[in-house]
Design a protein around this motif. Sequence first.
Motif, PDB file in Angstrom:
ATOM      1  N   MET A   1       0.840  -1.186   0.000  1.00 54.48           N
ATOM      2  CA  MET A   1       0.000   0.000   0.000  1.00 54.48           C
ATOM      3  C   MET A   1       0.880   1.242   0.000  1.00 54.48           C
ATOM      4  O   MET A   1       1.858   1.321   0.730  1.00 54.48           O
ATOM      5  N   SER A   2       0.526   2.239  -0.797  1.00 54.31           N
ATOM      6  CA  SER A   2       1.289   3.457  -0.863  1.00 54.31           C
ATOM      7  C   SER A   2       0.943   4.371   0.295  1.00 54.31           C
ATOM      8  O   SER A   2      -0.130   4.296   0.884  1.00 54.31           O
ATOM      9  N   ASP A   3       1.872   5.250   0.661  1.00 52.06           N
ATOM     10  CA  ASP A   3       1.655   6.176   1.760  1.00 52.06           C
ATOM     11  C   ASP A   3       0.793   7.336   1.297  1.00 52.06           C
ATOM     12  O   ASP A   3       0.957   7.884   0.222  1.00 52.06           O
ATOM     13  N   THR A   4      -0.162   7.726   2.133  1.00 49.68           N
ATOM     14  CA  THR A   4      -0.985   8.887   1.874  1.00 49.68           C
ATOM     15  C   THR A   4      -1.000   9.730   3.135  1.00 49.68           C
ATOM     16  O   THR A   4      -1.280   9.220   4.218  1.00 49.68           O
ATOM     17  N   ALA A   5      -0.697  11.021   3.019  1.00 53.95           N
ATOM     18  CA  ALA A   5      -0.607  11.885   4.184  1.00 53.95           C
ATOM     19  C   ALA A   5      -1.928  11.911   4.939  1.00 53.95           C
ATOM     20  O   ALA A   5      -3.001  11.966   4.359  1.00 53.95           O
ATOM     21  N   ASP A   6      -1.817  11.869   6.283  1.00 53.55           N
ATOM     22  CA  ASP A   6      -2.974  12.000   7.173  1.00 53.55           C
ATOM     23  C   ASP A   6      -4.018  10.908   6.963  1.00 53.55           C
ATOM     24  O   ASP A   6      -5.188  11.084   7.305  1.00 53.55           O
ATOM     25  N   GLU A   7      -3.637   9.781   6.418  1.00 56.10           N
ATOM     26  CA  GLU A   7      -4.572   8.678   6.217  1.00 56.10           C
ATOM     27  C   GLU A   7      -4.053   7.462   6.959  1.00 56.10           C
ATOM     28  O   GLU A   7      -2.897   7.068   6.796  1.00 56.10           O
ATOM     29  N   SER A   8      -4.896   6.868   7.792  1.00 57.35           N
ATOM     30  CA  SER A   8      -4.468   5.696   8.549  1.00 57.35           C
ATOM     31  C   SER A   8      -4.305   4.508   7.621  1.00 57.35           C
ATOM     32  O   SER A   8      -4.915   4.459   6.542  1.00 57.35           O
ATOM     33  N   PRO A   9      -3.488   3.530   8.010  1.00 61.75           N
ATOM     34  CA  PRO A   9      -3.367   2.319   7.181  1.00 61.75           C
ATOM     35  C   PRO A   9      -4.711   1.647   6.920  1.00 61.75           C
ATOM     36  O   PRO A   9      -4.951   1.124   5.834  1.00 61.75           O
ATOM     37  N   ALA A  10      -5.590   1.667   7.915  1.00 64.12           N
ATOM     38  CA  ALA A  10      -6.892   1.016   7.748  1.00 64.12           C
ATOM     39  C   ALA A  10      -7.775   1.773   6.757  1.00 64.12           C
ATOM     40  O   ALA A  10      -8.446   1.160   5.914  1.00 64.12           O
ATOM     41  N   SER A  11      -7.785   3.110   6.838  1.00 66.33           N
ATOM     42  CA  SER A  11      -8.564   3.898   5.878  1.00 66.33           C
ATOM     43  C   SER A  11      -8.011   3.743   4.474  1.00 66.33           C
ATOM     44  O   SER A  11      -8.756   3.680   3.495  1.00 66.33           O
ATOM     45  N   GLN A  12      -6.700   3.669   4.377  1.00 65.12           N
ATOM     46  CA  GLN A  12      -6.069   3.478   3.074  1.00 65.12           C
ATOM     47  C   GLN A  12      -6.449   2.124   2.493  1.00 65.12           C
ATOM     48  O   GLN A  12      -6.771   2.004   1.301  1.00 65.12           O
ATOM     49  N   ALA A  13      -6.422   1.097   3.340  1.00 65.82           N
ATOM     50  CA  ALA A  13      -6.823  -0.235   2.887  1.00 65.82           C
ATOM     51  C   ALA A  13      -8.285  -0.239   2.457  1.00 65.82           C
ATOM     52  O   ALA A  13      -8.645  -0.863   1.456  1.00 65.82           O
ATOM     53  N   ALA A  14      -9.133   0.474   3.205  1.00 65.10           N
ATOM     54  CA  ALA A  14     -10.553   0.551   2.854  1.00 65.10           C
ATOM     55  C   ALA A  14     -10.733   1.152   1.474  1.00 65.10           C
ATOM     56  O   ALA A  14     -11.565   0.689   0.684  1.00 65.10           O
ATOM     57  N   ARG A  15      -9.969   2.190   1.180  1.00 67.29           N
ATOM     58  CA  ARG A  15     -10.066   2.838  -0.131  1.00 67.29           C
ATOM     59  C   ARG A  15      -9.548   1.908  -1.232  1.00 67.29           C
ATOM     60  O   ARG A  15     -10.142   1.810  -2.310  1.00 67.29           O
ATOM     61  N   GLU A  16      -8.461   1.217  -0.965  1.00 71.03           N
ATOM     62  CA  GLU A  16      -7.829   0.391  -1.998  1.00 71.03           C
ATOM     63  C   GLU A  16      -8.632  -0.862  -2.328  1.00 71.03           C
ATOM     64  O   GLU A  16      -8.574  -1.348  -3.464  1.00 71.03           O
ATOM     65  N   CYS A  17      -9.365  -1.380  -1.366  1.00 71.18           N
ATOM     66  CA  CYS A  17     -10.112  -2.619  -1.633  1.00 71.18           C
ATOM     67  C   CYS A  17     -11.580  -2.375  -1.957  1.00 71.18           C
ATOM     68  O   CYS A  17     -12.316  -3.324  -2.232  1.00 71.18           O
ATOM     69  N   ALA A  18     -12.013  -1.127  -1.954  1.00 69.95           N
ATOM     70  CA  ALA A  18     -13.437  -0.822  -2.143  1.00 69.95           C
ATOM     71  C   ALA A  18     -13.983  -1.373  -3.456  1.00 69.95           C
ATOM     72  O   ALA A  18     -15.044  -2.003  -3.484  1.00 69.95           O
ATOM     73  N   ASP A  19     -13.275  -1.149  -4.548  1.00 68.28           N
ATOM     74  CA  ASP A  19     -13.769  -1.603  -5.855  1.00 68.28           C
ATOM     75  C   ASP A  19     -13.834  -3.121  -5.929  1.00 68.28           C
ATOM     76  O   ASP A  19     -14.791  -3.689  -6.476  1.00 68.28           O
ATOM     77  N   ASP A  20     -12.822  -3.790  -5.391  1.00 71.33           N
ATOM     78  CA  ASP A  20     -12.802  -5.252  -5.438  1.00 71.33           C
ATOM     79  C   ASP A  20     -13.935  -5.838  -4.602  1.00 71.33           C
ATOM     80  O   ASP A  20     -14.633  -6.760  -5.038  1.00 71.33           O
ATOM     81  N   ILE A  21     -14.147  -5.311  -3.409  1.00 74.20           N
ATOM     82  CA  ILE A  21     -15.232  -5.804  -2.562  1.00 74.20           C
ATOM     83  C   ILE A  21     -16.576  -5.576  -3.244  1.00 74.20           C
ATOM     84  O   ILE A  21     -17.429  -6.470  -3.288  1.00 74.20           O
ATOM     85  N   GLY A  22     -16.766  -4.390  -3.791  1.00 71.46           N
ATOM     86  CA  GLY A  22     -18.037  -4.081  -4.441  1.00 71.46           C
ATOM     87  C   GLY A  22     -18.300  -4.940  -5.656  1.00 71.46           C
ATOM     88  O   GLY A  22     -19.394  -5.488  -5.821  1.00 71.46           O
TER      89      GLY A  22
END
Length: 250
Positions: free
Chosen positions: A1-22
């Motif tokens: 997972m790439s680093d995003t400022a002010d974003e927790s690892p969990a929120s970043q994971a949520a964003r990255e897997c959203a399309d696949d889960i949906g």
Amino acid sequence: MSDTADESPASQAARECADDIGAVGAMFMLDMDNHVAAAAAGYEGLAFYFGGRGGVLGDVPVAAVVKAFCFFPSASVEAGWTQAIGVETRHEAAVRFARAAETWAASHLPTDGIGYERLAELAGRVSAAADGASAPIFDGWRALAEPRSARELAYHRVNSLRELRFARHVAELDRLGLDPLVAFMIKSPAMADIFGWPQPRPTPTDEHRRVWAQIEAGTDVAFGADLAVLEPAELSELVALLGSMRAAIT
């Protein structure tokens, strides 16, 4: 997972897997073989979708079903919900819907090459720890009897994550006050006829789209809070496994 400022690892994971889960979680719902089988059992139109997916809610008023589904017009929900009870009980419909998910997984997912046991474990931990008070379809789905096969169990629990994220999304929509139809016309305007939205339909404005972006970001934070029961390395593993499952679908 790439680093995003002010974003927790969990929120970043949520964003990255959203399309696949949906995408992955919805595939059995769109499968024509499942709808043909449901029609043979007596379901008409979208009644199996409303009766099966919503069946985990039990014998609730149709207003509760409309609220839970959110992005469908009330007339479509009421018609399907009413027709479904003429076929079988709410619980029986929910069980049939879950078995349809298992049937789809058995037909479209390879028997090996994917870490199904690990995916089921990680998704199961998220589902077990989540607060289902404001996520009624998710809460009902996780209470259903689960399949034993690792492949079908992994798919069952991916749909659990889909329902959980969907509920967090609906909560953000409510919190920011965006009309569901406006949101629908931003996200999936080409599906409006299929969903039964009557004309005239609104044209989203730039302000609507700004609020929609806030809703998406808020959903990542809210679903990220659910995913936060996993360690950072496990989050990366979950994202990778979900991507592998989607890529392996035949």
